[in-house]
Design a protein around this motif. Structure first.
Motif, PDB file in Angstrom:
ATOM      1  N   UNK A 108     -16.445   8.865  -8.336  1.00 63.34           N
ATOM      2  CA  UNK A 108     -16.839  10.178  -8.873  1.00 63.34           C
ATOM      3  C   UNK A 108     -17.611  11.039  -7.869  1.00 63.34           C
ATOM      4  N   UNK A 109     -18.369  10.417  -6.980  1.00 61.06           N
ATOM      5  CA  UNK A 109     -19.154  11.188  -6.015  1.00 61.06           C
ATOM      6  C   UNK A 109     -18.309  11.774  -4.895  1.00 61.06           C
ATOM      7  N   UNK A 110     -17.066  11.366  -4.805  1.00 67.53           N
ATOM      8  CA  UNK A 110     -16.179  11.840  -3.742  1.00 67.53           C
ATOM      9  C   UNK A 110     -15.459  13.099  -4.216  1.00 67.53           C
ATOM     10  N   UNK A 111     -16.222  14.178  -4.365  1.00 69.91           N
ATOM     11  CA  UNK A 111     -15.682  15.409  -4.932  1.00 69.91           C
ATOM     12  C   UNK A 111     -14.612  16.040  -4.071  1.00 69.91           C
ATOM     13  N   UNK A 112     -14.655  15.816  -2.768  1.00 70.93           N
ATOM     14  CA  UNK A 112     -13.709  16.473  -1.874  1.00 70.93           C
ATOM     15  C   UNK A 112     -12.406  15.701  -1.758  1.00 70.93           C
ATOM     16  N   UNK A 113     -12.316  14.519  -2.341  1.00 65.63           N
ATOM     17  CA  UNK A 113     -11.070  13.753  -2.300  1.00 65.63           C
ATOM     18  C   UNK A 113     -10.099  14.276  -3.342  1.00 65.63           C
ATOM     19  N   UNK A 114      -8.854  14.188  -3.073  1.00 61.96           N
ATOM     20  CA  UNK A 114      -7.851  14.670  -4.020  1.00 61.96           C
ATOM     21  C   UNK A 114      -6.590  13.824  -3.917  1.00 61.96           C
ATOM     22  N   UNK A 115      -5.658  14.078  -4.789  1.00 60.41           N
ATOM     23  CA  UNK A 115      -4.425  13.293  -4.794  1.00 60.41           C
ATOM     24  C   UNK A 115      -3.284  13.962  -4.043  1.00 60.41           C
ATOM     25  N   UNK A 116      -3.495  15.162  -3.564  1.00 66.61           N
ATOM     26  CA  UNK A 116      -2.460  15.848  -2.797  1.00 66.61           C
ATOM     27  C   UNK A 116      -2.363  15.187  -1.425  1.00 66.61           C
ATOM     28  N   UNK A 117      -1.188  14.773  -1.071  1.00 69.49           N
ATOM     29  CA  UNK A 117      -1.014  14.005   0.163  1.00 69.49           C
ATOM     30  C   UNK A 117      -0.744  14.899   1.370  1.00 69.49           C
ATOM     31  N   UNK A 118      -1.629  15.865   1.598  1.00 71.38           N
ATOM     32  CA  UNK A 118      -1.461  16.720   2.780  1.00 71.38           C
ATOM     33  C   UNK A 118      -1.643  15.908   4.046  1.00 71.38           C
ATOM     34  N   UNK A 119      -2.364  14.810   3.957  1.00 65.78           N
ATOM     35  CA  UNK A 119      -2.626  14.003   5.154  1.00 65.78           C
ATOM     36  C   UNK A 119      -1.334  13.482   5.787  1.00 65.78           C
ATOM     37  N   UNK A 120      -0.302  13.323   5.013  1.00 63.81           N
ATOM     38  CA  UNK A 120       0.976  12.867   5.551  1.00 63.81           C
ATOM     39  C   UNK A 120       1.542  13.859   6.568  1.00 63.81           C
ATOM     40  N   UNK A 121       1.176  15.105   6.450  1.00 62.52           N
ATOM     41  CA  UNK A 121       1.667  16.137   7.372  1.00 62.52           C
ATOM     42  C   UNK A 121       0.605  16.551   8.391  1.00 62.52           C
ATOM     43  N   UNK A 122      -0.497  15.825   8.428  1.00 63.18           N
ATOM     44  CA  UNK A 122      -1.626  16.256   9.244  1.00 63.18           C
ATOM     45  C   UNK A 122      -1.441  16.048  10.744  1.00 63.18           C
ATOM     46  N   UNK A 123      -0.332  15.510  11.144  1.00 63.29           N
ATOM     47  CA  UNK A 123      -0.077  15.336  12.570  1.00 63.29           C
ATOM     48  C   UNK A 123       0.897  16.372  13.121  1.00 63.29           C
ATOM     49  N   UNK A 124       1.338  17.293  12.276  1.00 59.57           N
ATOM     50  CA  UNK A 124       2.267  18.319  12.743  1.00 59.57           C
ATOM     51  C   UNK A 124       1.518  19.358  13.583  1.00 59.57           C
ATOM     52  N   UNK A 125       2.219  19.958  14.501  1.00 58.97           N
ATOM     53  CA  UNK A 125       1.641  21.003  15.348  1.00 58.97           C
ATOM     54  C   UNK A 125       1.113  22.153  14.500  1.00 58.97           C
TER      55      UNK A 125
END
Length: 76
Positions: A8-25
Motif C-alpha cells: 500500500x505504501x508504494x503509491x507510485x507503482x502501477x500495473x501498466x507495463x511501460x517498463x517493457x518498452x523502457x529500453x527504446x530510443x
C-alpha cells in the motif's frame, strides 16, 4: 485476468507495463527531456520521495545520462 500486487505504501507503482518498452530510443529521449511532473504522471516517484537515494539517483544517471536530476536531489 490481469492482476497486480504492490504494498500500500508504494503509491507510485502501477500495473501498466511501460517498463517493457523502457529500453527504446523513443522512451529514453522522452525521459531525458521530461519534467518531474510528466515523469510522475507515468509512475516515477516525485521529488522528495524516500525512493530517491544516492544509489537510485546514481542508477538514474547511468540509465538517463541527459536527464537533469537536480529536482530529485535530497534537500538536506
Amino acid at each position: 485476468m490481469h492482476l497486480g500486487f504492490r504494498p500500500p505504501a508504494l503509491q507510485w507503482g502501477q500495473r501498466v507495463a511501460w517498463a517493457a518498452k523502457s529500453f527504446t530510443t523513443e522512451w529514453v529521449e522522452f525521459v531525458n527531456r521530461a519534467t518531474p511532473r510528466q515523469l510522475q504522471a507515468l509512475g516515477f516517484p516525485p521529488p522528495g520521495h524516500r525512493y530517491w537515494t544516492t544509489e537510485t539517483l546514481a542508477g538514474m544517471a547511468l540509465r538517463y545520462p541527459k536527464l537533469d536530476l537536480l529536482p530529485w536531489q535530497p534537500t538536506n
